[in-house]
Structure formats: structure tokens, C-alpha cells
Design a protein around this motif. Structure first.
Motif, mmCIF file in Angstrom:
data_model
loop_
_atom_site.group_PDB
_atom_site.id
_atom_site.type_symbol
_atom_site.label_atom_id
_atom_site.label_comp_id
_atom_site.label_asym_id
_atom_site.label_seq_id
_atom_site.Cartn_x
_atom_site.Cartn_y
_atom_site.Cartn_z
ATOM 1 N N GLU A 356 -6.419 -32.170 -49.808
ATOM 2 C CA GLU A 356 -5.924 -33.395 -50.425
ATOM 3 C C GLU A 356 -4.424 -33.490 -50.180
ATOM 4 N N CYS A 357 -3.969 -34.597 -49.598
ATOM 5 C CA CYS A 357 -2.566 -34.809 -49.256
ATOM 6 C C CYS A 357 -1.974 -35.792 -50.260
ATOM 7 N N ARG A 358 -0.927 -35.382 -51.016
ATOM 8 C CA ARG A 358 -0.556 -36.067 -52.244
ATOM 9 C C ARG A 358 0.875 -36.597 -52.289
ATOM 10 N N ALA A 359 1.688 -36.399 -51.255
ATOM 11 C CA ALA A 359 3.124 -36.636 -51.394
ATOM 12 C C ALA A 359 3.527 -38.107 -51.330
ATOM 13 N N ALA A 360 2.701 -38.980 -50.750
ATOM 14 C CA ALA A 360 3.133 -40.351 -50.460
ATOM 15 C C ALA A 360 3.029 -41.269 -51.672
ATOM 16 N N CYS A 361 4.033 -42.151 -51.813
ATOM 17 C CA CYS A 361 3.926 -43.280 -52.737
ATOM 18 C C CYS A 361 2.937 -44.293 -52.172
ATOM 19 N N GLN A 362 2.478 -45.212 -53.049
ATOM 20 C CA GLN A 362 1.718 -46.344 -52.543
ATOM 21 C C GLN A 362 2.585 -47.133 -51.564
ATOM 22 N N GLN A 363 1.979 -47.553 -50.467
ATOM 23 C CA GLN A 363 2.720 -48.193 -49.379
ATOM 24 C C GLN A 363 2.729 -49.714 -49.504
ATOM 25 N N PRO A 364 3.697 -50.395 -48.861
ATOM 26 C CA PRO A 364 3.690 -51.857 -48.851
ATOM 27 C C PRO A 364 2.366 -52.378 -48.300
ATOM 28 N N TRP A 365 1.832 -53.436 -48.887
ATOM 29 C CA TRP A 365 0.483 -53.866 -48.546
ATOM 30 C C TRP A 365 0.258 -54.130 -47.056
ATOM 31 N N PRO A 366 1.158 -54.797 -46.343
ATOM 32 C CA PRO A 366 0.888 -55.008 -44.915
ATOM 33 C C PRO A 366 0.801 -53.705 -44.123
ATOM 34 N N GLU A 367 1.291 -52.611 -44.690
ATOM 35 C CA GLU A 367 1.306 -51.311 -44.013
ATOM 36 C C GLU A 367 0.561 -50.266 -44.840
#
Length: 492
Positions: A356-367
């Protein structure tokens, strides 16, 4: 030179030089949850190698038009009653008083009969989590996730709510009032500290699960944890909090510093499953389940100490001792509960057979697929990325120390920290980050499905040295909160 924010995390737990009998037996059972070889369908690329299955746990802040947190419990009710494709989902309840009627159960989620989609309530009642998968490729994941988000956004719109593609509630500050009223959450708040646990009520992550086989666990898990700073730098999207700019570009990670090495990048890599389990067993055991399956607080000793004392009590006059080298069910269940509350940026998951990879914030919707693409590429190109890392630093130990030093820079300043003019010795060269992105893109390309195009936003961000959080700060300064909400709003 960038100013660093002081961090005073607890010291890492002591690491025994050899695995104990407990760690050996837990590790043996844990490794059995992972296949000896990948068993997915054959892909068109790289000689028809097996495709890794992927799943996603994507969290989104939900707000009213003024930017304050909206109540996802209302959203779940609307989805259950009016959500078209969601109307046939199996509702999930918990034994809590409802805020909306006299029932003694609260709707906490909706689950599709095939198990490939769930829409659930998060730690904070202003955050919705959309869980999809497993899937054979990222395009299938993208399609199914967007279909699910279409239903969620439609219901939210009918209620006057907005769903945001960012890593933090932009206006409502962390507080006890925002916490979903689950009894275990109140206990967690007391154990971990009010500020840390309440911060979890406003954050939104974008996590991906990737299939791995038993022999890959150490190498893959170490690599994803090693690259924590890089992921935060290119995927950070949580700079605005409580209506103003926070001290972080990735507050979702920065606010958790008080957890020390129980969260984020671990203190050290591990060589094999036994060493990983040994490290996990040194953390304080927060709680166990009693005979009635209710939580009983421990938190005054490590899991190793608790399990060793328990094993010593088995035998004459008590429960029968298990066979030598085997976990009994109570010990195993206690370990799985303990392991669930260690939040490293990468962690092997027994139940799913994944990392499970957990470091990322939710990304901008187009990306919105960028973080998922990055992590899958990282796993597929694991050997090549390690070669790039070791070519830069010379040894795994040197690489670990350098990447640990880069973590506060990435959390506080995003990609701006890695500008050559920053003057900070801990900054990583953009060219080094680009080589890693190239490796990850090649890893996706080897699958033969064209998924590598989903990484294009990451190369653009690196070229501009500006991640989504940095862009959002510019939007907020130019257009205020209304402009920021428009910038973040999910439009399916």
C-alpha cells in the motif's frame, strides 16, 4: 536557504539485532499471504509478463459553497436513497447513534455486491472515501473511478455540496467536533494526542495498492518508503488550512510529525520479512480486542513485550499453547490489529497481498491518476530505480540518510525546495528526480498498455518546479477562497 520547521518526534523503537521467536512465527504466517509469483493475466508488453493488479483508496474533502466542511453522512443517505447506480449497494452500519434519527446504527458506507466499489465515511465527517478495484490496468481504474465519482458528485450537487480534489479541508480547522463519532476514534485521540488525531479529520489522501509476490516485499516496500520525499514533492496538495496558508505545502504529512517513525518514512529499511516484522513489533501496542471483541487499551509496552508475556502465560491451567513456531489465532489477530496502526508511506498488507503506497495527497481532478501511475511505475521499475538511487548515493544507507533529510524540505516547500538556487544541502537535484520519473515511466511502458501517459503531469510539475499545492497558493492569493474552491472542485 529554506527555513525548517522544528520537529520533535518520539525516538524510534530499539531494533533487536536478531529476530525473536515471535517475529519469526509472525513473519512466516505474514509471508504466506503473498503469492510466490504474480498470477495476474498476461499483458501485451515485456514478453507477456503478468500484470500487477491495482486498487485505489481515494479521499476527497466535501464542503458547502462557503468552503466549510459538509456532512458526508447526509451524502451517504442521499446516495443510498437516490444514487441511481448506488441504490443497489449493500449499506454498512456501525452501532452508533445516528445524528439524523432515532436509530442506533449509523450509515457509514455503501458497498457494491462485487466488492469493487465502496463509498465510505472517513475519520472526519467532512471527507468521503471512494475505494475501487482491484483492476488489471490504470485505464480501467480511471474509468470505474470516474463513474463512481460521477454518482458521488451528482448527489453532492443535489444537496448543495462541492467535492474537492485536494489533500485538506480548506476552511474548517481540525477539531473534535469534526471527528466521526466512532468510539475507537476518541480512544485514538487520547493515545496519539489531540492535535495529531484531530488533524486526521481534515486530510485527504490518494492511496494505491499494488500486487507484489513474497520475494519482492522488502525491495519494493523499501523503495517506496525511500522515495517518500519525492512523492510529497511532486504530489503535495495540502497547503491551505483553516482558511489560510499553512506552514506546509504538504500539511497532510507535516501535521503528523509528532507520530515519529510510526508514520511516513521509517527510520530504516529492512532486509527481509522477519526484519520488517521485528521492527513493527517494537512499536507500542495501542490496544487489543477482548473476548467480546471490544477494544482494550494497552499502550504501555511494545507488541513484542505483550506477546511474549502472553505466550509465557499459556499452558497448565490456561489456554493450550500452540505448536512450536506457530501463531495461535489470538496472537495473530492482535498482530494484525497492531500492524494496521503503523502508518508508513509504504506498508505490505497481508489481507490484500499488496504493498500500500500512502504518501500522496489527493490530486487535482484533471490529473487525478498521477499518483497512482507514479506508484505503479515505481513498483514495476523497482530494480531500475534502485540502480539509479545507488548510482547517485553509493549505498542504501547513504541513500536513506539523504532522503530522510529531504523530507522536511518537501513537506514545507514542495518542489521549490529542490531548485538549485535554494542553497540547502539536503535538496535533491531536479535531474535526479527526473531520472527516477523516467524509470517509473519506463516501468509503466513495459506493461504495453500505454499507461505511461498518465505520468505526464508529473514531468510538467518537475519542469516548472511547482506542485499542486504551490499552484493552489497562487490561486488563493489571486482569487481568494471562491477562486480556490472553483480550482479544487471535482467536475465529472
Amino acid at each position: 536557504t529554506h527555513k525548517r520547521t522544528a520537529a520533535r518526534p518520539p525516538p524510534p523503537p530499539p531494533m533487536p539485532t536478531t529476530a525473536s521467536a515471535l517475529s519469526r512465527r509472525v513473519a512466516r504466517r505474514f509471508a504466506a499471504g503473498f503469492p510466490a509469483a504474480l498470477a495476474g493475466p498476461k499483458g501485451p508488453g515485456n514478453g507477456g509478463k503478468e500484470l500487477r493488479l491495482v486498487g485505489r483508496e481515494a479521499e476527497y474533502p466535501v464542503v458547502w459553497p462557503d468552503g466549510n466542511a459538509a456532512d458526508v453522512r447526509l451524502l451517504l443517505r442521499h446516495l443510498q436513497d437516490n444514487g441511481r447506480g448506488l441504490s443497489h449497494f449493500d449499506p454498512t452500519h456501525e452501532g452508533l447513534p445516528s445524528h439524523f434519527d432515532g436509530e442506533q446504527r449509523q450509515l457509514t458506507g455503501l458497498r457494491a455486491p462485487d466488492g469493487k466499489l465502496e463509498v465510505v465515511l472517513e475519520v472526519g465527517w467532512g471527507t468521503v472515501e471512494v475505494i475501487t478495484g482491484p483492476f488489471e490496468d490504470l485505464f480501467e481504474m480511471k474509468t470505474k473511478h470516474e463513474e463512481a465519482m460521477g454518482l458521488v458528485v451528482d448527489s453532492a450537487s443535489r444537496l448543495g455540496m462541492k467535492v474537492l480534489s485536494c489533500g485538506l479541508q480548506p476552511r474548517t480547522p481540525p477539531s473534535l467536533d469534526l471527528m466521526t463519532p466512532r468510539p475507537r476514534y476518541l480512544t485514538m485521540r487520547e493515545i496519539l494526542g489531540h492535535d495529531i488525531w484531530e488533524a486526521w479529520c481534515v486530510t485527504a489522501s490518494d492511496q494505491i495498492h499494488v500486487d507484489v509476490c513474497a520475494g519482492e516485499i522488502a525491495s519494493v516496500n523499501n523503495l517506496v518508503n525511500l522515495l517518500h520525499a519525492m512523492v510529497v514533492a511532486v504530489c503535495g496538495n495540502s497547503a491551505l488550512m483553516a482558511g489560510k496558508r499553512s506552514e506546509f505545502m504538504c500539511a497532510r504529512q507535516g501535521l503528523m510529525r509528532g507520530l515519529g517513525t510510526r508514520h511516513g518514512m521509517p527510520e530504516r529499511p529492512f532486509d527481509d520479512i522477519e526484519e520488517h516484522i521485528t521492527g513493527i513489533n517494537q512499536f507500542p501496542l495501542m490496544w487489543i480486542r477482548d473476548e467480546k471483541q471490544e477494544l482494550e487499551i494497552v499502550n504501555d509496552r511494545s507488541f513484542e513485550e505483550w506477546a511474549s508475556a502472553r505466550r509465557a502465560s499459556l499452558g497448565p491451567g490456561g489456554p493450550p499453547a500452540p505448536a512450536e513456531g506457530e501463531c495461535d489465532e489470538a496472537e495473530w489477530d492482535a498482530f494484525l490489529l497492531h500492524d494496521h496502526y503503523v502508518w508508513h508511506s509504504a506498508r505490505p498488507r497481508f489481507k490484500q497481498g499488496t504493498v500500500e503506497c500512502r504518501a500522496a495527497c489527493q490530486q487535482p481532478w484533471p490529473e487525478h491518476m498521477a499518483a497512482a501511475a507514479l506508484h505503479l511505475g515505481m513498483v514495476e521499475a523497482c530494480e531500475d530505480v534502485w540502480e539509479t538511487v545507488l548510482g547517485r548515493f553509493g549505498s542504501r544507507g547513504e541513500a536513506w540518510a539523504a532522503m530522510q533529510s529531504a523530507v522536511p524540505l518537501a513537506e514545507e516547500h514542495g518542489l521549490a525546495a529542490f531548485d538549485a538556487s535554494s542553497g540547502d544541502a539536503a535538496a535533491l537535484e531536479p535531474e535526479f528526480l527526473r531520472r527516477i520519473l523516467d524509470d517509473c515511466r519506463n516501468g509503466l511502458e513495459s506493461r504495453g498498455l500505454g499507461e505511461e501517459v498518465l505520468m505526464d503531469p508529473l514531468f510538467r510539475r518537475l519542469g516548472e518546479l511547482r506542485n499542486p499545492a504551490q499552484s493552489s497558493v497562487e490561486v488563493a492569493e489571486a482569487k481568494g477562497l471562491p477562486g480556490l474552491l472553483s480550482h479544487f472542485e471535482v467536475a465529472v
